[in-house]
Enzyme design. Structure first.
Site, mmCIF file in Angstrom:
data_model
loop_
_atom_site.group_PDB
_atom_site.id
_atom_site.type_symbol
_atom_site.label_atom_id
_atom_site.label_comp_id
_atom_site.label_asym_id
_atom_site.label_seq_id
_atom_site.Cartn_x
_atom_site.Cartn_y
_atom_site.Cartn_z
ATOM 1 N N ASP A 80 -10.224 -4.183 -4.719
ATOM 2 C CA ASP A 80 -9.395 -3.127 -4.124
ATOM 3 C C ASP A 80 -9.539 -1.869 -4.971
ATOM 4 O OD1 ASP A 80 -7.395 -1.521 -3.039
ATOM 5 O OD2 ASP A 80 -5.788 -2.981 -3.315
ATOM 6 N N SER A 109 0.830 -1.201 0.000
ATOM 7 C CA SER A 109 0.000 0.000 0.000
ATOM 8 C C SER A 109 0.872 1.262 0.000
ATOM 9 C CB SER A 109 -0.965 -0.054 1.185
ATOM 10 O OG SER A 109 -1.999 0.881 1.043
ATOM 11 N N HIS A 164 -7.801 -5.490 -0.474
ATOM 12 C CA HIS A 164 -6.607 -4.755 -0.070
ATOM 13 C C HIS A 164 -6.142 -5.285 1.294
ATOM 14 C CE1 HIS A 164 -4.000 -1.196 -0.353
ATOM 15 N NE2 HIS A 164 -4.133 -1.109 0.954
#
Length: 312
Positions: free
Chosen positions: A248, A153, A278
């Site tokens: 996601d 991320s 995610h």
């Protein structure tokens, strides 16, 4: 395919947590760090907390070393959390798994968080920490000639930015970038932002809020070191492993980055994992796809470090 059934109860719980819905608050996200998600923890021969002395000041770190006393290749790892939250502890199971599967040392870093420290403070700190890790290779039992950067991320964002920075400034040499569902751009018009806008842990609204904390304005047009896909050229960057998730909001920007890297001559292994959300790679022991993702990441690292090369 539909969301993996194992994720349904988790999503039901998460979607009802107050801090996962607007109005968002940095302190509430950080409070959640005190109870990291349960996950399988692989055994690693040495796990050592340390403070890395850098040009930007002291940086808290944790070293995972499968063979103390041996100079192993290093994965310089930066955690996710929208640049706002996340710690060494939240990513401990994932870093253990990567060290064990790839048989490399992993150095997990903590960086200054937004909104108290906006762009480029986290990036500047990680740049200094990477240089310090190379300089202190002997004390870390690592091979300074075999360094990869990686993260999930927001940590993937910082990893990609470090690669651009190192390319353009002549070092340090980075052999590989491991990008797990990375934040690559603040363009919220991509289809995955509307298709996965809510209900899948990370929401589009949350991601827009994170960008606002990092940049000060989510709508601001960022420079390439904040949004790596905006770089004029991606040629000459290190090889990459890019792993994205079907459900996601960041799926399409990660896919687009992988496609552009490949088109500009960078060796890329890209996998979009179906049925997951995610953050799924941290769900070790809960989702088989997490173990598969770690395996893919480990193979990418070993290939980049030439650990499996057959010698004559």
């Amino acid at each position: 395919m539909p969301v993996d059934p194992a994720l349904v109860p988790l999503l039901d719980m998460i979607n009802n947590l107050p801090h996962m819905n607007p109005p968002f608050d940095a302190a509430a996200f950080r409070l959640g760090d005190e109870q990291p998600m349960p996950a399988f923890k692989a055994d690693v021969a040495e796990v050592r907390d340390l403070t890395l002395d850098t040009a930007a000041g002291p940086v808290r770190a944790r070293l995972y070393h499968p063979a103390p006393g041996t100079a192993l290749p290093l994965l310089f790892f930066m955690h996710g959390g929208g640049w706002v939250f996340g710690t060494i502890e939240t990513h401990d199971p994932l870093c253990r798994a990567l060290a064990s599967a790839a048989e490399v040392a992993v150095l997990s870093l903590e960086y200054p968080l937004a909104p108290e420290h906006r762009y480029p403070v986290a990036l500047d700190t990680m740049r200094a920490a990477l240089a310090a890790a190379v300089d202190q290779a002997d004390t870390l039992d690592i091979d300074p000639a075999r360094i990869a950067v990686g993260g999930d991320s927001a940590g993937g964002n910082l990893s990609a930015a470090l690669c651009l920075d190192a390319r353009d400034k002549g070092g340090p040499a980075i052999a590989h970038q491991l990008l797990l569902y990375p934040v690559i751009d603040n363009d919220f018009s991509r289809a995955s932002h509307s298709e996965n806008a809510s209900g899948y842990l990370l929401s589009s609204a949350m991601m827009q809020w994170f960008w606002g904390q990092y940049l000060g304005d989510a709508e601001r047009t960022p420079e390439a070191l904040a949004a790596p896909i905006r770089a004029a050229s991606l040629a000459g960057l290190p090889s990459a492993t890019v792993i994205t998730a079907e459900y996601d909001p960041l799926r399409d920007e990660g896919n687009a980055f992988a496609e552009r890297l490949a088109a500009e001559g960078v060796a890329v292994t890209h996998s979009q994992v179906p049925g997951v959300i995610h953050g799924f790679a941290s769900m070790l022991g809960m989702l088989p796809q997490a173990d598969i993702a770690v395996g893919t990441a480990a193979r990418g690292l070993r290939t980049a470090f030439k650990m499996d090369a057959v010698t004559a």
